[in-house]
Write a protein that holds these residues in place. Structure first.
Motif, PDB file in Angstrom:
ATOM      1  N   TYR A  72       0.832  -1.208   0.000  1.00 25.06           N
ATOM      2  CA  TYR A  72       0.000   0.000   0.000  1.00 25.06           C
ATOM      3  C   TYR A  72       0.862   1.253   0.000  1.00 25.06           C
ATOM      4  O   TYR A  72       0.624   2.200  -0.729  1.00 25.06           O
ATOM      5  CB  TYR A  72      -0.899   0.031   1.240  1.00 25.06           C
ATOM      6  N   PHE A  73       1.867   1.216   0.852  1.00 23.18           N
ATOM      7  CA  PHE A  73       2.680   2.394   1.076  1.00 23.18           C
ATOM      8  C   PHE A  73       3.337   2.878  -0.222  1.00 23.18           C
ATOM      9  O   PHE A  73       3.216   4.034  -0.600  1.00 23.18           O
ATOM     10  CB  PHE A  73       3.743   2.085   2.132  1.00 23.18           C
ATOM     11  N   TYR A  74       4.012   1.947  -0.894  1.00 25.29           N
ATOM     12  CA  TYR A  74       4.787   2.375  -2.064  1.00 25.29           C
ATOM     13  C   TYR A  74       3.903   2.718  -3.248  1.00 25.29           C
ATOM     14  O   TYR A  74       4.331   3.344  -4.198  1.00 25.29           O
ATOM     15  CB  TYR A  74       5.818   1.300  -2.441  1.00 25.29           C
ATOM     16  N   LYS A  75       2.636   2.298  -3.216  1.00 27.30           N
ATOM     17  CA  LYS A  75       1.719   2.628  -4.295  1.00 27.30           C
ATOM     18  C   LYS A  75       1.501   4.146  -4.350  1.00 27.30           C
ATOM     19  O   LYS A  75       1.442   4.749  -5.397  1.00 27.30           O
ATOM     20  CB  LYS A  75       0.396   1.901  -4.093  1.00 27.30           C
ATOM     21  N   SER A  76       1.368   4.748  -3.197  1.00 29.33           N
ATOM     22  CA  SER A  76       1.061   6.182  -3.224  1.00 29.33           C
ATOM     23  C   SER A  76       2.157   7.057  -2.638  1.00 29.33           C
ATOM     24  O   SER A  76       2.116   8.268  -2.781  1.00 29.33           O
ATOM     25  CB  SER A  76      -0.250   6.442  -2.484  1.00 29.33           C
ATOM     26  N   LEU A  77       3.100   6.457  -1.933  1.00 30.42           N
ATOM     27  CA  LEU A  77       4.120   7.264  -1.269  1.00 30.42           C
ATOM     28  C   LEU A  77       5.501   6.722  -1.583  1.00 30.42           C
ATOM     29  O   LEU A  77       5.644   5.617  -2.111  1.00 30.42           O
ATOM     30  CB  LEU A  77       3.919   7.214   0.249  1.00 30.42           C
ATOM     31  N   SER A  78       6.501   7.492  -1.243  1.00 38.00           N
ATOM     32  CA  SER A  78       7.844   6.924  -1.312  1.00 38.00           C
ATOM     33  C   SER A  78       8.589   7.328  -0.055  1.00 38.00           C
ATOM     34  O   SER A  78       8.253   8.335   0.581  1.00 38.00           O
ATOM     35  CB  SER A  78       8.555   7.402  -2.584  1.00 38.00           C
ATOM     36  N   LEU A  79       9.571   6.521   0.301  1.00 35.83           N
ATOM     37  CA  LEU A  79      10.296   6.781   1.542  1.00 35.83           C
ATOM     38  C   LEU A  79      10.896   8.173   1.559  1.00 35.83           C
ATOM     39  O   LEU A  79      10.970   8.826   2.589  1.00 35.83           O
ATOM     40  CB  LEU A  79      11.404   5.752   1.730  1.00 35.83           C
ATOM     41  N   GLU A  80      11.320   8.616   0.358  1.00 34.54           N
ATOM     42  CA  GLU A  80      11.989   9.912   0.287  1.00 34.54           C
ATOM     43  C   GLU A  80      11.050  11.076   0.596  1.00 34.54           C
ATOM     44  O   GLU A  80      11.505  12.206   0.751  1.00 34.54           O
ATOM     45  CB  GLU A  80      12.648  10.123  -1.086  1.00 34.54           C
ATOM     46  N   ASP A  81       9.744  10.799   0.635  1.00 38.38           N
ATOM     47  CA  ASP A  81       8.822  11.866   1.031  1.00 38.38           C
ATOM     48  C   ASP A  81       9.026  12.243   2.493  1.00 38.38           C
ATOM     49  O   ASP A  81       8.576  13.283   2.938  1.00 38.38           O
ATOM     50  CB  ASP A  81       7.355  11.414   0.871  1.00 38.38           C
ATOM     51  N   PHE A  82       9.652  11.355   3.241  1.00 37.06           N
ATOM     52  CA  PHE A  82       9.786  11.570   4.682  1.00 37.06           C
ATOM     53  C   PHE A  82      11.221  11.923   5.037  1.00 37.06           C
ATOM     54  O   PHE A  82      12.158  11.484   4.375  1.00 37.06           O
ATOM     55  CB  PHE A  82       9.374  10.301   5.442  1.00 37.06           C
ATOM     56  N   GLY A  98       4.085   0.564   9.773  1.00 33.78           N
ATOM     57  CA  GLY A  98       3.341   1.673  10.354  1.00 33.78           C
ATOM     58  C   GLY A  98       3.804   2.947   9.674  1.00 33.78           C
ATOM     59  O   GLY A  98       4.958   3.051   9.255  1.00 33.78           O
ATOM     60  N   SER A  99       2.891   3.892   9.529  1.00 34.78           N
ATOM     61  CA  SER A  99       3.244   5.120   8.859  1.00 34.78           C
ATOM     62  C   SER A  99       3.139   6.247   9.870  1.00 34.78           C
ATOM     63  O   SER A  99       2.266   6.231  10.732  1.00 34.78           O
ATOM     64  CB  SER A  99       2.301   5.336   7.689  1.00 34.78           C
ATOM     65  N   SER A 100       4.035   7.213   9.703  1.00 35.46           N
ATOM     66  CA  SER A 100       4.115   8.172  10.792  1.00 35.46           C
ATOM     67  C   SER A 100       3.553   9.532  10.409  1.00 35.46           C
ATOM     68  O   SER A 100       3.501   9.892   9.238  1.00 35.46           O
ATOM     69  CB  SER A 100       5.561   8.253  11.258  1.00 35.46           C
ATOM     70  N   SER A 101       3.087  10.272  11.391  1.00 34.38           N
ATOM     71  CA  SER A 101       2.436  11.563  11.158  1.00 34.38           C
ATOM     72  C   SER A 101       3.303  12.743  11.474  1.00 34.38           C
ATOM     73  O   SER A 101       2.952  13.871  11.175  1.00 34.38           O
ATOM     74  CB  SER A 101       1.207  11.714  12.048  1.00 34.38           C
ATOM     75  N   SER A 289      -0.813  12.218   5.977  1.00 33.25           N
ATOM     76  CA  SER A 289      -0.830  13.214   4.901  1.00 33.25           C
ATOM     77  C   SER A 289      -0.395  14.582   5.423  1.00 33.25           C
ATOM     78  O   SER A 289      -0.478  14.858   6.617  1.00 33.25           O
ATOM     79  CB  SER A 289      -2.235  13.331   4.321  1.00 33.25           C
ATOM     80  N   GLU A 290       0.034  15.416   4.480  1.00 39.73           N
ATOM     81  CA  GLU A 290       0.394  16.782   4.836  1.00 39.73           C
ATOM     82  C   GLU A 290      -0.789  17.477   5.488  1.00 39.73           C
ATOM     83  O   GLU A 290      -0.668  18.130   6.508  1.00 39.73           O
ATOM     84  CB  GLU A 290       0.754  17.559   3.562  1.00 39.73           C
ATOM     85  N   GLU A 291      -1.948  17.300   4.863  1.00 37.10           N
ATOM     86  CA  GLU A 291      -3.132  18.009   5.321  1.00 37.10           C
ATOM     87  C   GLU A 291      -3.393  17.767   6.805  1.00 37.10           C
ATOM     88  O   GLU A 291      -3.641  18.682   7.571  1.00 37.10           O
ATOM     89  CB  GLU A 291      -4.338  17.559   4.491  1.00 37.10           C
ATOM     90  N   TYR A 292      -3.348  16.484   7.175  1.00 43.50           N
ATOM     91  CA  TYR A 292      -3.646  16.138   8.564  1.00 43.50           C
ATOM     92  C   TYR A 292      -2.578  16.697   9.502  1.00 43.50           C
ATOM     93  O   TYR A 292      -2.880  17.284  10.522  1.00 43.50           O
ATOM     94  CB  TYR A 292      -3.749  14.626   8.704  1.00 43.50           C
ATOM     95  N   GLN A 293      -1.314  16.504   9.137  1.00 41.59           N
ATOM     96  CA  GLN A 293      -0.285  16.907  10.109  1.00 41.59           C
ATOM     97  C   GLN A 293      -0.157  18.418  10.240  1.00 41.59           C
ATOM     98  O   GLN A 293       0.156  18.907  11.324  1.00 41.59           O
ATOM     99  CB  GLN A 293       1.067  16.243   9.827  1.00 41.59           C
ATOM    100  N   TRP A 302       3.325  18.999  17.239  1.00 39.86           N
ATOM    101  CA  TRP A 302       4.195  18.155  16.434  1.00 39.86           C
ATOM    102  C   TRP A 302       5.122  18.996  15.569  1.00 39.86           C
ATOM    103  O   TRP A 302       4.926  20.191  15.405  1.00 39.86           O
ATOM    104  CB  TRP A 302       3.355  17.295  15.477  1.00 39.86           C
ATOM    105  N   MET A 303       6.099  18.294  14.984  1.00 38.38           N
ATOM    106  CA  MET A 303       6.877  18.887  13.890  1.00 38.38           C
ATOM    107  C   MET A 303       6.607  18.016  12.664  1.00 38.38           C
ATOM    108  O   MET A 303       6.374  16.816  12.788  1.00 38.38           O
ATOM    109  CB  MET A 303       8.367  18.883  14.232  1.00 38.38           C
ATOM    110  N   PRO A 304       6.640  18.632  11.474  1.00 34.80           N
ATOM    111  CA  PRO A 304       6.327  17.848  10.265  1.00 34.80           C
ATOM    112  C   PRO A 304       7.361  16.754  10.034  1.00 34.80           C
ATOM    113  O   PRO A 304       8.514  16.880  10.462  1.00 34.80           O
ATOM    114  CB  PRO A 304       6.396  18.879   9.134  1.00 34.80           C
ATOM    115  N   ASN A 305       6.946  15.697   9.343  1.00 37.16           N
ATOM    116  CA  ASN A 305       7.924  14.670   8.978  1.00 37.16           C
ATOM    117  C   ASN A 305       8.063  14.545   7.469  1.00 37.16           C
ATOM    118  O   ASN A 305       8.731  13.666   6.968  1.00 37.16           O
ATOM    119  CB  ASN A 305       7.549  13.329   9.601  1.00 37.16           C
ATOM    120  N   ARG A 306       7.368  15.421   6.736  1.00 38.21           N
ATOM    121  CA  ARG A 306       7.460  15.391   5.273  1.00 38.21           C
ATOM    122  C   ARG A 306       8.566  16.337   4.821  1.00 38.21           C
ATOM    123  O   ARG A 306       8.618  17.493   5.261  1.00 38.21           O
ATOM    124  CB  ARG A 306       6.139  15.873   4.665  1.00 38.21           C
ATOM    125  N   THR A 307       9.417  15.867   3.949  1.00 39.03           N
ATOM    126  CA  THR A 307      10.487  16.741   3.450  1.00 39.03           C
ATOM    127  C   THR A 307       9.888  17.962   2.750  1.00 39.03           C
ATOM    128  O   THR A 307      10.429  19.054   2.823  1.00 39.03           O
ATOM    129  CB  THR A 307      11.398  15.986   2.469  1.00 39.03           C
TER     130      THR A 307
END
Lengths: 387, 293, 274
Positions: A72-82, A98-101, A289-293, A302-307
């Motif tokens: 599921y994860f790699y279908k819509s996301l990539s590790l480098e997004d984080f 598990g995916s992190s927020s 997602s960006e929106e939620y965090q 929190w602090m963001p985890n998206r690059t």
């Protein structure tokens, strides 16, 4: 409060996905993971749950109760997004469970009024200009005041988890071996711990161990009441500090050899026994997602985890002048370039409890560091080996 | 008719009257006790398969430093709570047994902590023990004593929990002693007074011996319940700092529900059982020599 | 000629000092619960704040459904007390007064389990509750507590003290064993039943470890567990925390003061039995 923000986020999710119904059950108190285990053992776990990275995520993966979500994860996301630390947090033997927020990590807070009063310039928020340990002690001394007994302490918080590990890492110290199979606590680590202790015993700029916490105040309250001028505490304290009416500044932790902070945070996982993996993933995806965090980041919890949220443009999406002190954007690189995972993420809770217990003896009981190190090795290594 | 005969049968009614109790006894008392014994020879986290490891848990206990520390703490807690608790409650009971007014009021006040939940008591005392803003250190300071850090001190955390526990149970033991005192006939004291015995002599030679059955009961119950201490510790200190207040049941709870080691927790449970068993046996044996009528 | 004995003065002195020690923590709790946070952090501590801050009570009851906690605790305690008195008295009667094969050995088995601490059964009971699917339900707090060896033992001991003549007379009059239990023994053993009820009630109401292990949802928590979970979230907000504690204690303390005699007599009875 975290729950209200989460609730708002979930309502938004249900608006977007009308066919999925999310029932939110906050479980208060320290017993959360016990309850989670109970539910899983009782075959009644929720499809999606929050899980702490430290002490539990890897333990639960090991027991096969978390759904592996690579597909599921790699279908819509990539590790480098984080950000890099978060990648390390999520990956267990190359797989994701598990995916992190968000991330959270300790920083240095200070009461600006007390700096003004003492005529000391504010420390820079830029990690490359962080105070050295000696500079920090010099400032802390100037900020320590006494009238018979000490009424204002220069610094507090380094004996606590997170600032403590960050300081050890800053001195190039190692707590465990790279594969977390052995306790190391090398000379650099010991030296860092010794220096933390000396803030209180030699330099007399810190209050007695856990004294203020036992006084019934938390770090934010100490800073607000002016009992302490600088406090090392988690980035989550921003939320509470924002509600207190005083001018607070934020800086990176003082450095021994290199700037570094140690991060942690929770993940959202899917129960291996779920009957609705697709829907569950939709929710997990939304929760990371960006929106939620952004909502929770703007509140200071929190602090963001998206690059993507650390680019100059990304920062503007969450930087909130009501919460983030002036110049906070300079601190942003602290979370991308100088952030390492707290070692507690990679060892079982039982091993970490012993580590804490031994350090308590060091900080509270005046036991020499050599004894602590040899005790920690003798007691923790069998547990790490038994993994 | 069959029913005519049945309805006078002891056996029939014994079966009927015992049935609900016995079913509950089997399922919720006997079965768990036996199951716990078997679990203590296994390794199990509830989630993965159960594994038989023989005496593995017990061997690990023998070399587990934390376990020995916790066992020592349990004994420390017992020694700290039982003798002072008994002496204080006896003194109060004797005082309450004097011809004074307001017995009911005193009794009620001493009983307030007993009926309060230990969680509430723990929360309130946590605040009392606050080194800086707590009432306790303030009162000590009035006497020129600088109070310790209490719950954050490895030396003082256990005494702090012990004091709270004594405070909570004082009224209960006092009441038991009071009942015992009231059972001693006045004639004994009158006879002693004629012989010219003073207050202390009466206490030493009449009260104490005649009170021995009550004392015996209170001592045994106090020891057994202090072996099983959990609530105060779990709420006030979570066993810290540096495990200085962690007791057997706390370590059992941690192993079962925080470290997910059901087998190891069961082994600790059986050590607890063994301790209680020894105390019960010693007391049963010594009952005759101690209790003087 | 009445002279004041030195013992009497000493007794008053000791009792008053002790009573103050008993009451002071409660007063301090109430006093803190009515202060603002900043007034709590002053030295030296004061008993009365500048003004009374009722908001602490509002804040805590908005966040924590203490009404629900009370309903849960009342429901659980009432059911447990009722059934325990019921099952214990029936079985106690059978053990004390009915002749059936294996009576002595069965009773010995009950007695033996009295020595086993409850905590020994915690893990297997947890497994059992999971098996029945009762985790996070009130069944897990009610069903395992319905029967205790202690209750059975207590009732048996009491029934043994009732004169045999009463029973024999009833048998001659054609009374069945059940009739003897229901119409003669039960009415005569009100004090023992009260004792058992009080002990069971206090034990169930104040129980902490079982709800801690078995209950997850806030809506199903009992008063002590609710209080403990509140403590986890308000660790430094002492006025709010004390307000919650006052709410959790007040009804029980008031009920106790109203029914003091009943409590005291009940407890005294067990002491004598021991």
């Amino acid at each position: 409060m975290e729950t209200d923000s989460v609730r708002r986020g979930l309502e938004r999710f249900m608006e977007m996905n009308p066919h999925i119904k999310v029932e939110y059950t906050p479980v208060p108190g320290d017993e959360y993971h016990t309850r989670l285990l109970t539910l899983m053992a009782g075959n009644a776990a929720p499809d999606v749950f929050f899980i702490n990275a430290e002490g539990y995520y890897r333990q639960f993966v090991e027991r096969g109760v978390l759904l592996q979500i690579d597909e599921y994860f790699y279908k819509s996301l990539s590790l480098e997004d984080f950000i890099e630390m978060d990648q390390r947090k999520m990956l267990v033997d190359g797989h994701i469970y598990g995916s992190s927020s968000c991330v959270v990590a300790p920083v240095l807070y200070y009461n600006k009024a007390l700096f003004d009063e003492a005529g000391i310039p504010y420390p820079s928020a830029d990690p490359t200009e962080a105070l050295t340990w000696d500079e920090f002690i010099a400032i802390a001394k100037k900020l320590t005041k006494s009238k018979g007994r000490i009424t204002q302490f220069g610094a507090y918080g380094f004996e606590n988890m997170h600032p403590r590990e960050a300081t050890i890492y800053s001195n190039n110290g190692l707590i465990f071996s790279e594969d977390y199979a052995k306790t190391v606590l090398n000379d650099e680590a010991q030296q860092a711990l010794q220096k933390i202790l000396e803030l209180r015993t030699v330099h007399k700029v810190s209050p007695p161990a856990a004294f203020l916490e036992q006084s019934g105040m938390n770090a934010a309250q100490m800073l607000q009441t002016g009992r302490v001028a600088m406090v090392a505490d988690g980035s989550w304290a921003l939320q509470e500090l924002a509600k207190m009416n005083f001018d607070v500044g934020v800086a990176p932790l003082p450095i021994m050899k290199r700037p570094v902070t140690t991060g942690t945070a929770h993940l959202h996982s899917i129960w291996a026994g779920t009957k609705h993996p697709e829907e569950a993933w939709k929710l997990v995806e939304f929760l990371s997602s960006e929106e939620y965090q952004i909502g929770l980041v703007r509140e200071g919890l929190w602090m963001p985890n998206r690059t993507s949220l650390y680019t100059p443009e990304g920062i503007t999406k969450w930087l909130n002048p009501d919460v983030h002190p002036e110049g906070f954007e300079k601190l942003a690189s602290y979370f991308t370039e100088y952030l390492e995972p707290n070692p507690a993420l990679f060892v079982p809770r039982r091993a970490w409890d012993i580590f804490e217990e031994e350090l308590d003896k060091f900080f509270f009981d005046d036991q020499p560091i050599e004894t602590i190190v040899s005790n920690a090795k003798r007691r923790i290594d069998p547990i790490l080996a038994g993994q | 008719m069959r029913w005519e005969r049945l309805k006078y049968s002891d056996k029939f009614w014994a079966a009927i009257l015992l049935a609900p109790n016995f079913i509950g006894f089997l399922v919720f008392i006997l079965f768990p006790m036996i199951a716990s014994f078997f679990l203590s020879f296994t390794e199990w986290d509830l989630l993965t398969d159960i594994k038989w490891i023989g005496f593995g848990n017990y061997q690990e206990l023998a070399s587990d430093e934390t376990f020995w520390k916790v066992l020592w703490n349990t004994l420390y807690y017992t020694l700290g709570t039982v003798p002072p608790g008994i002496i204080l409650s006896l003194i109060l009971a004797v005082a309450l047994n004097q011809p004074i007014r307001g017995v009911k009021t005193y009794r009620a006040l001493y009983f307030l902590p007993v009926i309060s939940s230990s969680v509430a008591v723990a929360v309130v005392w946590q605040w009392l023990y606050n080194p800086e803003f707590g009432l306790l250190n303030y009162i000590l300071s009035l006497f020129g004593i600088e109070g310790p850090l209490w719950l954050t001190s490895t030396t003082w955390a256990m005494p702090a929990v012990i004091i709270t526990s004594i405070w909570k149970n004082l009224g209960f033991n006092m009441l038991l002693f009071l009942a015992g005192l009231q059972g001693i006939p006045d004639t004994y004291y009158e006879a002693a007074e004629i012989d010219g015995a003073n207050g202390f002599a009466k206490f030493r030679y009449i009260t104490l011996p005649l009170l021995s059955p009550t004392t015996f009961f209170v001592v045994v119950m106090s020891i057994i319940s202090s072996f099983q201490a959990f609530d105060l510790v779990h709420v006030m200190t979570q066993g810290g700092p540096a495990r200085s207040t962690s007791v057997l049941v706390h370590y059992l709870y941690q192993n079962a529900f925080q470290y997910f080691r059901m087998g190891y927790a069961s082994a600790i449970a059986y050590v607890l059982f063994f301790l209680v068993f020894i105390v019960t046996m010693i007391q049963l044996k010594r009952h005759d020599t101690w209790v003087v009528y | 000629m009445k002279r004041v004995r030195i013992e009497t003065i000493l007794a008053y002195l000791i009792l008053t000092l002790g009573a103050a020690t008993m009451v002071l923590p409660f007063l301090w709790m109430v006093s803190t619960s009515l202060k603002s946070l900043s007034e709590v952090f002053v030295f030296p501590p004061t008993f009365f704040g500048e003004r009374i801050v009722w908001q602490n009570y509002l804040r805590i009851s908005e966040r924590y459904p203490f009404g629900q906690f009370f309903l849960n605790s009342i429901k659980i305690s009432a059911v447990v007390v009722f059934f325990q008195v019921f099952t214990s008295s029936m079985a106690g009667f059978a053990f004390a007064r009915l002749k059936f094969p294996g009576r002595e050995s069965l009773f010995a088995l009950y007695l033996a389990t009295l020595m086993v601490p409850f905590h020994v059964t915690l893990v297997p009971t947890f497994v059992l509750m999971r098996f029945f699917g009762w985790i996070d339900t009130h069944y897990s707090l009610i069903l395992p507590s319905l029967v205790t060896a202690f209750g059975t033992f207590l009732m048996r001991q009491f029934f043994l003290t009732i004169p045999v003549e009463l029973e024999e007379a009833a048998r001659i009059d054609g009374c069945t064993p059940f009739g003897i239990y229901a119409r003669i023994f039960l009415p005569l053993s009100k004090p023992a039943l009260a004792t058992l009820a009080i002990f069971t009630f206090m034990g169930t109401w104040n129980d902490y470890i079982r709800p801690l292990v078995f209950i997850n949802s806030i809506s199903k928590m009992t008063v002590p567990l609710g209080l403990a979970s509140m403590q986890g979230s308000y660790s430094t907000d002492w006025p709010v925390l004390m307000a919650g504690t006052v709410i959790s204690l007040a009804p029980v303390l008031i009920a106790f003061l109203l029914a003091q005699e009943f409590f005291v007599q009940g407890i005294t009875l067990t002491g004598l039995k021991g």
